[in-house]
Design a protein around this motif. Structure first.
Motif, PDB file in Angstrom:
ATOM      1  N   ILE A 163      -6.651  -7.242   1.665  1.00  0.00           N
ATOM      2  CA  ILE A 163      -5.759  -6.193   1.166  1.00  0.00           C
ATOM      3  C   ILE A 163      -5.934  -6.005  -0.334  1.00  0.00           C
ATOM      4  O   ILE A 163      -6.056  -4.871  -0.816  1.00  0.00           O
ATOM      5  N   SER A 164      -5.963  -7.091  -1.070  1.00  0.00           N
ATOM      6  CA  SER A 164      -6.133  -7.015  -2.518  1.00  0.00           C
ATOM      7  C   SER A 164      -7.443  -6.335  -2.900  1.00  0.00           C
ATOM      8  O   SER A 164      -7.471  -5.434  -3.745  1.00  0.00           O
ATOM      9  N   THR A 165      -8.519  -6.757  -2.274  1.00  0.00           N
ATOM     10  CA  THR A 165      -9.835  -6.179  -2.555  1.00  0.00           C
ATOM     11  C   THR A 165      -9.881  -4.704  -2.192  1.00  0.00           C
ATOM     12  O   THR A 165     -10.397  -3.883  -2.956  1.00  0.00           O
ATOM     13  N   SER A 166      -9.313  -4.358  -1.055  1.00  0.00           N
ATOM     14  CA  SER A 166      -9.362  -2.962  -0.620  1.00  0.00           C
ATOM     15  C   SER A 166      -8.573  -2.057  -1.563  1.00  0.00           C
ATOM     16  O   SER A 166      -9.012  -0.951  -1.876  1.00  0.00           O
ATOM     17  N   ILE A 167      -7.441  -2.532  -2.072  1.00  0.00           N
ATOM     18  CA  ILE A 167      -6.657  -1.732  -3.019  1.00  0.00           C
ATOM     19  C   ILE A 167      -7.413  -1.570  -4.334  1.00  0.00           C
ATOM     20  O   ILE A 167      -7.499  -0.457  -4.876  1.00  0.00           O
TER      21      ILE A 167
ATOM     22  N   MET B 250       0.813  -1.204   0.000  1.00  0.00           N
ATOM     23  CA  MET B 250       0.000   0.000   0.000  1.00  0.00           C
ATOM     24  C   MET B 250       0.857   1.269   0.000  1.00  0.00           C
ATOM     25  O   MET B 250       0.349   2.326  -0.290  1.00  0.00           O
ATOM     26  N   ARG B 251       2.136   1.118   0.324  1.00  0.00           N
ATOM     27  CA  ARG B 251       3.003   2.299   0.396  1.00  0.00           C
ATOM     28  C   ARG B 251       3.112   3.043  -0.916  1.00  0.00           C
ATOM     29  O   ARG B 251       3.374   4.238  -0.917  1.00  0.00           O
ATOM     30  N   SER B 252       2.923   2.341  -2.036  1.00  0.00           N
ATOM     31  CA  SER B 252       3.070   2.989  -3.330  1.00  0.00           C
ATOM     32  C   SER B 252       1.822   3.777  -3.753  1.00  0.00           C
ATOM     33  O   SER B 252       1.860   4.496  -4.749  1.00  0.00           O
ATOM     34  N   LEU B 253       0.752   3.656  -3.004  1.00  0.00           N
ATOM     35  CA  LEU B 253      -0.486   4.366  -3.342  1.00  0.00           C
ATOM     36  C   LEU B 253      -0.406   5.822  -2.914  1.00  0.00           C
ATOM     37  O   LEU B 253       0.212   6.144  -1.896  1.00  0.00           O
ATOM     38  N   PRO B 254      -1.064   6.705  -3.665  1.00  0.00           N
ATOM     39  CA  PRO B 254      -1.163   8.096  -3.211  1.00  0.00           C
ATOM     40  C   PRO B 254      -1.889   8.152  -1.865  1.00  0.00           C
ATOM     41  O   PRO B 254      -2.707   7.271  -1.561  1.00  0.00           O
ATOM     42  N   PRO B 255      -1.604   9.163  -1.061  1.00  0.00           N
ATOM     43  CA  PRO B 255      -2.179   9.218   0.294  1.00  0.00           C
ATOM     44  C   PRO B 255      -3.701   9.086   0.360  1.00  0.00           C
ATOM     45  O   PRO B 255      -4.218   8.365   1.216  1.00  0.00           O
ATOM     46  N   SER B 256      -4.428   9.745  -0.532  1.00  0.00           N
ATOM     47  CA  SER B 256      -5.896   9.664  -0.468  1.00  0.00           C
ATOM     48  C   SER B 256      -6.393   8.264  -0.816  1.00  0.00           C
ATOM     49  O   SER B 256      -7.342   7.764  -0.212  1.00  0.00           O
ATOM     50  N   VAL B 257      -5.739   7.614  -1.774  1.00  0.00           N
ATOM     51  CA  VAL B 257      -6.128   6.265  -2.168  1.00  0.00           C
ATOM     52  C   VAL B 257      -5.753   5.280  -1.060  1.00  0.00           C
ATOM     53  O   VAL B 257      -6.516   4.370  -0.736  1.00  0.00           O
ATOM     54  N   ARG B 258      -4.594   5.480  -0.444  1.00  0.00           N
ATOM     55  CA  ARG B 258      -4.170   4.622   0.664  1.00  0.00           C
ATOM     56  C   ARG B 258      -5.156   4.724   1.816  1.00  0.00           C
ATOM     57  O   ARG B 258      -5.550   3.708   2.402  1.00  0.00           O
ATOM     58  N   ALA B 259      -5.566   5.952   2.133  1.00  0.00           N
ATOM     59  CA  ALA B 259      -6.523   6.141   3.231  1.00  0.00           C
ATOM     60  C   ALA B 259      -7.841   5.435   2.930  1.00  0.00           C
ATOM     61  O   ALA B 259      -8.432   4.803   3.814  1.00  0.00           O
ATOM     62  N   LYS B 260      -8.302   5.521   1.682  1.00  0.00           N
ATOM     63  CA  LYS B 260      -9.547   4.850   1.300  1.00  0.00           C
ATOM     64  C   LYS B 260      -9.376   3.331   1.355  1.00  0.00           C
ATOM     65  O   LYS B 260     -10.274   2.619   1.814  1.00  0.00           O
ATOM     66  N   ALA B 261      -8.215   2.820   0.926  1.00  0.00           N
ATOM     67  CA  ALA B 261      -7.956   1.386   0.972  1.00  0.00           C
ATOM     68  C   ALA B 261      -7.967   0.881   2.416  1.00  0.00           C
ATOM     69  O   ALA B 261      -8.508  -0.189   2.702  1.00  0.00           O
ATOM     70  N   ILE B 262      -7.389   1.650   3.310  1.00  0.00           N
ATOM     71  CA  ILE B 262      -7.391   1.270   4.724  1.00  0.00           C
ATOM     72  C   ILE B 262      -8.809   1.274   5.272  1.00  0.00           C
ATOM     73  O   ILE B 262      -9.212   0.365   6.001  1.00  0.00           O
TER      74      ILE B 262
ATOM     75  N   ALA C  14     -10.461  -1.821   3.925  1.00  0.00           N
ATOM     76  CA  ALA C  14      -9.919  -3.017   4.586  1.00  0.00           C
ATOM     77  C   ALA C  14     -10.498  -3.168   5.983  1.00  0.00           C
ATOM     78  O   ALA C  14     -10.870  -4.271   6.397  1.00  0.00           O
ATOM     79  N   ASN C  15     -10.578  -2.073   6.714  1.00  0.00           N
ATOM     80  CA  ASN C  15     -11.161  -2.133   8.058  1.00  0.00           C
ATOM     81  C   ASN C  15     -12.620  -2.567   8.006  1.00  0.00           C
ATOM     82  O   ASN C  15     -13.082  -3.338   8.848  1.00  0.00           O
ATOM     83  N   SER C  16     -13.325  -2.083   7.007  1.00  0.00           N
ATOM     84  CA  SER C  16     -14.726  -2.467   6.847  1.00  0.00           C
ATOM     85  C   SER C  16     -14.848  -3.961   6.538  1.00  0.00           C
ATOM     86  O   SER C  16     -15.712  -4.652   7.090  1.00  0.00           O
ATOM     87  N   LEU C  17     -13.995  -4.456   5.656  1.00  0.00           N
ATOM     88  CA  LEU C  17     -14.033  -5.882   5.320  1.00  0.00           C
ATOM     89  C   LEU C  17     -13.689  -6.743   6.521  1.00  0.00           C
ATOM     90  O   LEU C  17     -14.290  -7.792   6.735  1.00  0.00           O
ATOM     91  N   GLN C  18     -12.719  -6.303   7.313  1.00  0.00           N
ATOM     92  CA  GLN C  18     -12.368  -7.057   8.508  1.00  0.00           C
ATOM     93  C   GLN C  18     -13.514  -7.031   9.506  1.00  0.00           C
ATOM     94  O   GLN C  18     -13.740  -8.004  10.213  1.00  0.00           O
TER      95      GLN C  18
END
Length: 55
Positions: A31-35, A1-13, A16-20
């Motif tokens: 992780i794959s789905t959230s990205i 996830m480090r390679s994602l832009p900050p806004s996209v990383r925040a949305k992916a997190i 991911a939290n929602s899926l968990q």
């Protein structure tokens, strides 16, 4: 996830939290789905802003 832009990383997190929270057990799949979903969200957001600018 480090390679994602900050806004996209925040949305992916956020996704991911929602899926968990829905008791998804496979961490790699979460992780794959959230990205993927965050990238789609970013593209939709970009297209919406482009449509607004050129209307």
């Amino acid at each position: 996830m480090r390679s994602l832009p900050p806004s996209v990383r925040a949305k992916a997190i956020e996704i991911a939290n929602s899926l968990q929270g829905q008791h998804e057990s496979d961490q790699k799949q979460v992780i794959s789905t959230s990205i993927q979903e965050a990238r789609s969200w970013s593209r939709r957001r970009f297209m919406e802003s482009a449509d607004t600018q050129f209307s």
